[in-house]
Scaffold this motif. Sequence first.
Motif, PDB file in Angstrom:
ATOM      1  N   ALA A 132      -4.572  27.954  59.547  1.00 31.45           N
ATOM      2  CA  ALA A 132      -4.794  29.270  58.935  1.00 31.45           C
ATOM      3  C   ALA A 132      -4.959  30.352  60.001  1.00 31.45           C
ATOM      4  CB  ALA A 132      -6.022  29.226  58.031  1.00 31.45           C
ATOM      5  N   VAL A 133      -5.672  30.052  61.062  1.00 32.13           N
ATOM      6  CA  VAL A 133      -5.863  31.028  62.137  1.00 32.13           C
ATOM      7  C   VAL A 133      -4.535  31.332  62.826  1.00 32.13           C
ATOM      8  CG1 VAL A 133      -6.912  31.338  64.418  1.00 32.13           C
ATOM      9  CG2 VAL A 133      -8.299  30.535  62.516  1.00 32.13           C
ATOM     10  N   LEU A 134      -3.738  30.304  63.081  1.00 30.25           N
ATOM     11  CA  LEU A 134      -2.442  30.514  63.733  1.00 30.25           C
ATOM     12  C   LEU A 134      -1.482  31.307  62.852  1.00 30.25           C
ATOM     13  CD1 LEU A 134      -1.910  27.052  65.455  1.00 30.25           C
ATOM     14  CD2 LEU A 134      -2.424  29.229  66.545  1.00 30.25           C
ATOM     15  N   VAL A 135      -1.451  31.010  61.556  1.00 34.67           N
ATOM     16  CA  VAL A 135      -0.585  31.755  60.635  1.00 34.67           C
ATOM     17  C   VAL A 135      -1.035  33.205  60.552  1.00 34.67           C
ATOM     18  CG1 VAL A 135       0.074  31.984  58.205  1.00 34.67           C
ATOM     19  CG2 VAL A 135       0.184  29.762  59.319  1.00 34.67           C
ATOM     20  N   ALA A 136      -2.331  33.442  60.457  1.00 35.83           N
ATOM     21  CA  ALA A 136      -2.844  34.815  60.398  1.00 35.83           C
ATOM     22  C   ALA A 136      -2.510  35.572  61.672  1.00 35.83           C
ATOM     23  CB  ALA A 136      -4.355  34.797  60.161  1.00 35.83           C
ATOM     24  N   ALA A 137      -2.632  34.929  62.808  1.00 36.66           N
ATOM     25  CA  ALA A 137      -2.297  35.596  64.072  1.00 36.66           C
ATOM     26  C   ALA A 137      -0.817  35.950  64.124  1.00 36.66           C
ATOM     27  CB  ALA A 137      -2.673  34.694  65.249  1.00 36.66           C
ATOM     28  N   CYS A 138       0.039  35.061  63.638  1.00 34.07           N
ATOM     29  CA  CYS A 138       1.479  35.351  63.607  1.00 34.07           C
ATOM     30  C   CYS A 138       1.794  36.499  62.656  1.00 34.07           C
ATOM     31  CB  CYS A 138       2.260  34.109  63.207  1.00 34.07           C
ATOM     32  SG  CYS A 138       2.284  32.846  64.484  1.00 34.07           S
ATOM     33  N   VAL A 139       1.141  36.528  61.502  1.00 32.83           N
ATOM     34  CA  VAL A 139       1.367  37.600  60.538  1.00 32.83           C
ATOM     35  C   VAL A 139       0.961  38.943  61.130  1.00 32.83           C
ATOM     36  CG1 VAL A 139       0.535  38.543  58.345  1.00 32.83           C
ATOM     37  CG2 VAL A 139       1.251  36.165  58.486  1.00 32.83           C
ATOM     38  N   VAL A 140      -0.182  38.979  61.783  1.00 33.81           N
ATOM     39  CA  VAL A 140      -0.644  40.227  62.398  1.00 33.81           C
ATOM     40  C   VAL A 140       0.301  40.651  63.515  1.00 33.81           C
ATOM     41  CG1 VAL A 140      -2.491  41.221  63.809  1.00 33.81           C
ATOM     42  CG2 VAL A 140      -3.050  39.916  61.765  1.00 33.81           C
TER      43      VAL A 140
END
Length: 91
Positions: A41-49
């Motif tokens: 979840a943290v990695l996906v959120a970082a990619c989205v941002v």
Amino acid sequence: MRSAVRRDTKGRAESAPVLATPAATPLSDDDLAKRTLRTVAVLVAACVVFVGLLSITAVVVTSRAVGGGDTAAAAAKAPDSTGNAKKPLSI
């Protein structure tokens, strides 16, 4: 910085390291699944941002390079819709 070798009271070096790491505790399957999901979840959120900021930056840069979307100037440059526009000369 600390030495990686201990010295006994007579100044001789021992082979035991100064900074010993504690034994790792085994994780249960639930803990491992929770940590994995949280990491994903943290990695996906970082990619989205990151991709979102990159996209916004690209839109702003290209709109400024092209000249922006000034609708009043575009309407003044547009030909009449009544058909009174200049027609090209044919040879």
